[in-house]
Design a protein around this motif. Structure first.
Motif, PDB file in Angstrom:
ATOM      1  N   HIS A  63       0.864  -1.181   0.000  1.00 48.46           N
ATOM      2  CA  HIS A  63       0.000   0.000   0.000  1.00 48.46           C
ATOM      3  C   HIS A  63       0.899   1.229   0.000  1.00 48.46           C
ATOM      4  N   VAL A  64       0.678   2.126  -0.941  1.00 43.23           N
ATOM      5  CA  VAL A  64       1.441   3.368  -1.014  1.00 43.23           C
ATOM      6  C   VAL A  64       0.438   4.523  -0.965  1.00 43.23           C
ATOM      7  N   PRO A  65       0.586   5.424   0.014  1.00 44.78           N
ATOM      8  CA  PRO A  65      -0.338   6.552   0.128  1.00 44.78           C
ATOM      9  C   PRO A  65      -0.322   7.437  -1.125  1.00 44.78           C
ATOM     10  N   PRO A  66      -1.352   8.261  -1.287  1.00 41.98           N
ATOM     11  CA  PRO A  66      -1.411   9.155  -2.449  1.00 41.98           C
ATOM     12  C   PRO A  66      -0.212  10.103  -2.493  1.00 41.98           C
ATOM     13  N   ASN A  67       0.240  10.418  -3.710  1.00 45.49           N
ATOM     14  CA  ASN A  67       1.314  11.386  -3.928  1.00 45.49           C
ATOM     15  C   ASN A  67       2.516  11.119  -3.021  1.00 45.49           C
ATOM     16  N   CYS A  68       2.978   9.899  -3.058  1.00 37.55           N
ATOM     17  CA  CYS A  68       4.030   9.460  -2.138  1.00 37.55           C
ATOM     18  C   CYS A  68       4.993   8.513  -2.851  1.00 37.55           C
ATOM     19  N   VAL A  69       6.210   8.462  -2.342  1.00 35.92           N
ATOM     20  CA  VAL A  69       7.198   7.486  -2.797  1.00 35.92           C
ATOM     21  C   VAL A  69       7.640   6.707  -1.564  1.00 35.92           C
ATOM     22  N   MET A  70       7.580   5.371  -1.644  1.00 37.55           N
ATOM     23  CA  MET A  70       7.943   4.530  -0.497  1.00 37.55           C
ATOM     24  C   MET A  70       8.955   3.471  -0.907  1.00 37.55           C
ATOM     25  N   PRO A  71       9.917   3.179  -0.020  1.00 34.79           N
ATOM     26  CA  PRO A  71      10.821   2.059  -0.296  1.00 34.79           C
ATOM     27  C   PRO A  71      10.132   0.742   0.046  1.00 34.79           C
ATOM     28  N   TRP A  72      10.432  -0.284  -0.704  1.00 31.85           N
ATOM     29  CA  TRP A  72       9.862  -1.608  -0.483  1.00 31.85           C
ATOM     30  C   TRP A  72      10.887  -2.636  -0.931  1.00 31.85           C
ATOM     31  N   THR A  73      10.935  -3.776  -0.272  1.00 35.04           N
ATOM     32  CA  THR A  73      11.816  -4.843  -0.717  1.00 35.04           C
ATOM     33  C   THR A  73      10.980  -5.973  -1.301  1.00 35.04           C
ATOM     34  N   LEU A  74      11.226  -6.248  -2.578  1.00 30.10           N
ATOM     35  CA  LEU A  74      10.572  -7.359  -3.261  1.00 30.10           C
ATOM     36  C   LEU A  74      11.482  -8.565  -3.144  1.00 30.10           C
ATOM     37  N   ILE A  75      10.942  -9.698  -2.744  1.00 29.73           N
ATOM     38  CA  ILE A  75      11.734 -10.919  -2.606  1.00 29.73           C
ATOM     39  C   ILE A  75      11.239 -11.927  -3.635  1.00 29.73           C
ATOM     40  N   PHE A  76      12.101 -12.209  -4.608  1.00 32.25           N
ATOM     41  CA  PHE A  76      11.800 -13.220  -5.617  1.00 32.25           C
ATOM     42  C   PHE A  76      12.454 -14.516  -5.161  1.00 32.25           C
ATOM     43  N   GLU A  77      11.637 -15.464  -4.697  1.00 31.70           N
ATOM     44  CA  GLU A  77      12.154 -16.704  -4.113  1.00 31.70           C
ATOM     45  C   GLU A  77      12.911 -17.537  -5.144  1.00 31.70           C
ATOM     46  N   GLY A  78      14.116 -17.972  -4.757  1.00 28.02           N
ATOM     47  CA  GLY A  78      14.923 -18.849  -5.591  1.00 28.02           C
ATOM     48  C   GLY A  78      15.425 -18.207  -6.873  1.00 28.02           C
ATOM     49  N   ALA A  79      15.470 -16.891  -6.939  1.00 27.11           N
ATOM     50  CA  ALA A  79      15.824 -16.204  -8.184  1.00 27.11           C
ATOM     51  C   ALA A  79      17.219 -15.591  -8.175  1.00 27.11           C
ATOM     52  N   ALA A  80      18.066 -16.002  -7.248  1.00 26.02           N
ATOM     53  CA  ALA A  80      19.406 -15.422  -7.161  1.00 26.02           C
ATOM     54  C   ALA A  80      20.193 -15.591  -8.454  1.00 26.02           C
ATOM     55  N   CYS A  81      19.895 -16.626  -9.222  1.00 28.16           N
ATOM     56  CA  CYS A  81      20.601 -16.871 -10.487  1.00 28.16           C
ATOM     57  C   CYS A  81      20.375 -15.740 -11.484  1.00 28.16           C
ATOM     58  N   TYR A  82      19.368 -14.893 -11.272  1.00 27.61           N
ATOM     59  CA  TYR A  82      19.077 -13.794 -12.193  1.00 27.61           C
ATOM     60  C   TYR A  82      19.680 -12.465 -11.741  1.00 27.61           C
ATOM     61  N   SER A  83      20.477 -12.477 -10.672  1.00 25.45           N
ATOM     62  CA  SER A  83      20.959 -11.220 -10.097  1.00 25.45           C
ATOM     63  C   SER A  83      21.769 -10.381 -11.078  1.00 25.45           C
ATOM     64  N   SER A  84      22.424 -10.985 -12.046  1.00 29.85           N
ATOM     65  CA  SER A  84      23.208 -10.213 -13.012  1.00 29.85           C
ATOM     66  C   SER A  84      22.523 -10.103 -14.374  1.00 29.85           C
ATOM     67  N   GLN A  85      21.313 -10.671 -14.510  1.00 26.13           N
ATOM     68  CA  GLN A  85      20.649 -10.701 -15.814  1.00 26.13           C
ATOM     69  C   GLN A  85      19.463  -9.753 -15.938  1.00 26.13           C
ATOM     70  N   TRP A  86      18.875  -9.320 -14.851  1.00 19.19           N
ATOM     71  CA  TRP A  86      17.649  -8.541 -14.904  1.00 19.19           C
ATOM     72  C   TRP A  86      17.916  -7.139 -15.439  1.00 19.19           C
ATOM     73  N   THR A  87      16.903  -6.523 -16.027  1.00 18.13           N
ATOM     74  CA  THR A  87      16.982  -5.134 -16.469  1.00 18.13           C
ATOM     75  C   THR A  87      15.935  -4.261 -15.789  1.00 18.13           C
ATOM     76  N   HIS A  88      14.773  -4.847 -15.442  1.00 19.18           N
ATOM     77  CA  HIS A  88      13.725  -4.066 -14.785  1.00 19.18           C
ATOM     78  C   HIS A  88      12.664  -4.988 -14.179  1.00 19.18           C
ATOM     79  N   VAL A  89      11.817  -4.376 -13.358  1.00 20.40           N
ATOM     80  CA  VAL A  89      10.685  -5.065 -12.737  1.00 20.40           C
ATOM     81  C   VAL A  89       9.422  -4.405 -13.281  1.00 20.40           C
ATOM     82  N   LYS A  90       8.403  -5.215 -13.547  1.00 18.40           N
ATOM     83  CA  LYS A  90       7.142  -4.642 -14.014  1.00 18.40           C
ATOM     84  C   LYS A  90       5.971  -5.398 -13.416  1.00 18.40           C
ATOM     85  N   MET A  91       4.825  -4.738 -13.384  1.00 21.98           N
ATOM     86  CA  MET A  91       3.602  -5.402 -12.971  1.00 21.98           C
ATOM     87  C   MET A  91       3.156  -6.270 -14.132  1.00 21.98           C
ATOM     88  N   ALA A  92       2.751  -7.501 -13.832  1.00 25.46           N
ATOM     89  CA  ALA A  92       2.351  -8.440 -14.897  1.00 25.46           C
ATOM     90  C   ALA A  92       0.967  -8.119 -15.401  1.00 25.46           C
TER      91      ALA A  92
END
Length: 89
Positions: A60-89
């Motif tokens: 939940h992010v309040p209106p007109n706000c920027v919040m830090p969040w940590t996304l945890i992708f389980e078992g995805a450490a193998c992609y740590s050097s390959q990713w370019t961005h995160v997007k909503m599916a």
């Protein structure tokens, strides 16, 4: 999209933990007058246009706000050097 920056997310930090999860700290930007409330929203870790992995996130992010969040992708450490961005599916 350079450096993991999209309209909604700016990636600040990426790491892996002892369980081989990929930990991605992002700033989530809500430029609307409404609370951004997502429940079990699918997010994808991308390499250009190719989906590397996905997971479900709730936040939940309040209106007109920027919040830090940590996304945890389980078992995805193998992609740590390959990713370019995160997007909503």
């Amino acid at each position: 999209m350079k450096g993991g920056v999209t309209k909604l997310f700016t990636v600040l930090w990426v790491a892996t933990n002892h369980r081989n999860d990929l930990l991605m700290t992002v700033l989530i930007r809500n430029e609307t007058n409404e609370t951004l409330a997502l429940s079990n929203a699918p997010m994808e870790l991308m390499n250009e246009e190719q989906k590397l992995c996905s997971d479900l996130f709730t936040f939940h992010v309040p209106p007109n706000c920027v919040m830090p969040w940590t996304l945890i992708f389980e078992g995805a450490a193998c992609y740590s050097s390959q990713w370019t961005h995160v997007k909503m599916a």
